[in-house]
Design an enzyme around this catalytic site. Structure first.
Site, PDB file in Angstrom:
ATOM      1  CG  HIS A 173      -4.804   0.331  -3.943  1.00 15.18           C
ATOM      2  ND1 HIS A 173      -4.107   0.426  -2.757  1.00 15.18           N
ATOM      3  CD2 HIS A 173      -5.762  -0.603  -3.733  1.00 15.18           C
ATOM      4  CE1 HIS A 173      -4.629  -0.395  -1.864  1.00 15.18           C
ATOM      5  NE2 HIS A 173      -5.632  -1.044  -2.432  1.00 15.18           N
ATOM      6  NE  ARG A 183      -3.047  -3.712  -1.295  1.00 15.86           N
ATOM      7  CZ  ARG A 183      -2.552  -4.488  -0.336  1.00 15.86           C
ATOM      8  NH1 ARG A 183      -1.244  -4.647  -0.237  1.00 15.86           N
ATOM      9  NH2 ARG A 183      -3.346  -5.110   0.528  1.00 15.86           N
ATOM     10  CE1 TYR A 201      -6.221  -7.589  -6.882  1.00  9.27           C
ATOM     11  CE2 TYR A 201      -6.573  -8.485  -4.690  1.00  9.27           C
ATOM     12  CZ  TYR A 201      -6.274  -7.415  -5.517  1.00  9.27           C
ATOM     13  OH  TYR A 201      -6.026  -6.187  -4.964  1.00  9.27           O
ATOM     14  CE  LYS A 207      -6.828  -0.582   4.214  1.00  4.23           C
ATOM     15  NZ  LYS A 207      -8.081  -0.892   3.486  1.00  4.23           N
ATOM     16  CG  HIS A 249      -6.373  -8.780   1.542  1.00  4.05           C
ATOM     17  ND1 HIS A 249      -6.598  -9.188   0.237  1.00  4.05           N
ATOM     18  CD2 HIS A 249      -6.141  -7.447   1.470  1.00  4.05           C
ATOM     19  CE1 HIS A 249      -6.502  -8.148  -0.572  1.00  4.05           C
ATOM     20  NE2 HIS A 249      -6.229  -7.079   0.149  1.00  4.05           N
ATOM     21  NE  ARG A 253      -3.598  -2.154   2.818  1.00  4.29           N
ATOM     22  CZ  ARG A 253      -3.350  -3.278   3.480  1.00  4.29           C
ATOM     23  NH1 ARG A 253      -2.166  -3.459   4.053  1.00  4.29           N
ATOM     24  NH2 ARG A 253      -4.261  -4.224   3.578  1.00  4.29           N
TER      25      ARG A 253
END
Length: 339
Positions: free
Chosen positions: A268, A271, A303, A190, A294, A159
């Protein structure tokens, strides 16, 4: 008398809205832009209630559902409607705490479901073209830094916040750092969750080349005196301060234009490209989840849709029965010598 009553209701509504906005500004410390959006959404709520002959305290779920349907019919996107309803729901929750309403009329009203858009990813050829670009118009210092930024984003799927948080060396206050000998990037993602990501050979070479020239900019010594903490940052601007996400966005726009790509590239997108290309090559969804950081594999599964599109294109190009418009290559003529 009716006009006076209407004016009194509007004044009371305005008072409640003002008190709520002050509450979220002080207690929840919402950002100015969020406060502006809340003010707009609540003004729209008051307008709709007024047109229906209602005070804000008289609104019922049926009214909210009708207004939601009107927004949807006017072409408003489901995500935008969801944000409006979230604001209204929060407002009535606060009114409930003030004992001004017996129930929240927005509590069980939900926006229409939106189709989840596919993430925008570069093709492998475009990603490689961007990474291998040699921009003759840039000075060597900037070119070395920019190439390292692109290689690291694409190699690790970071990120942009993780990238700009990287330090050149590990430290007790570092949010993230590179271990060049171990070929790993240690980042804080995150939720302040840390993870380690492998760094590819090309990215390692680009970062090493950048570190060799990083401290050679003439403007840096004076800037370091003003901001000693910036000396720890891996990626810095010409003034010696840590690069911002906005600077990375601008860097990628310039570089994608110089590479002749059809659309501007943002962090992004690299990414997404990293995740899509690794999944296409490996088919290992769980590994991609770990690499991206994630928490829920459902987030990563989007994806697989990109991967299916890649497979579908390959099928259309290669399978003889995929050509539906009579444009299939002609079958080879039978060998008359074979019995």
């Amino acid at each position: 008398m009716a006009t006076s009553s209407s004016d009194e209701g509007a004044a009371a509504d305005s008072s409640w809205v003002e008190k709520y906005l002050e509450h979220v500004r002080v207690e929840r410390r919402l950002a100015p832009r969020t406060l502006e959006l809340y003010s707009t959404h609540l003004a729209d709520l008051a307008r709709r209630a007024g047109e229906a002959g209602l005070d804000l305290l008289q609104v019922q779920p049926a009214h909210v559902r009708r207004w939601m349907a009107q927004m949807h019919g006017a072409g408003r996107e489901p995500r935008g409607i969801a944000l409006v309803l979230s604001c209204w729901r929060s407002f009535y929750r606060w009114l409930g705490h003030q004992l001004a309403v017996p129930a929240n009329p927005v509590q069980d009203v939900h926006a229409p479901k939106a189709g989840r858009p596919l993430p925008k990813a570069l093709s492998v050829d475009d990603a490689v073209r961007l990474a291998e670009l040699k921009n003759a118009d840039a000075d060597p210092w900037t070119e070395s830094r920019d190439r390292a930024v692109v290689e690291l984003l694409y190699s690790c799927g970071l990120r942009v916040s993780e990238l700009v948080g990287l330090d050149a060396q590990p430290g007790k206050d570092a949010r993230g750092w590179l271990d060049l000998d171990g070929a790993e990037a240690h980042v804080m993602g995150k939720g302040s969750k840390r993870r380690s990501v492998p760094v590819g050979r090309q990215a390692l070479a680009a970062v090493r080349a950048w570190l060799e020239v990083r401290d050679s900019c003439a403007a840096l010594p004076a800037a370091r005196l003003r901001d000693p903490a910036s000396s720890a940052a891996l990626f810095i601007g010409a003034r010696g301060t840590r690069m911002t996400p906005q600077a990375i966005w601008a860097l990628l726009r310039r570089r994608s234009h110089a590479a002749g790509l059809a659309a501007p590239v943002h962090p992004h997108m690299l990414r997404h490209s990293f995740a899509s290309h690794v999944l296409q090559s490996s088919g290992d969804l769980r590994a991609v989840q770990e690499l991206l950081g994630h928490a829920n594999i459902g987030t990563t599964q989007v994806y697989t849709r990109l991967d299916f599109q890649h497979l579908a294109r390959a099928y259309d190009a290669a399978h003889p029965r995929a050509h539906l418009r009579g444009d299939a290559p002609a079958s080879p003529a039978p060998d008359k010598n074979k019995s």
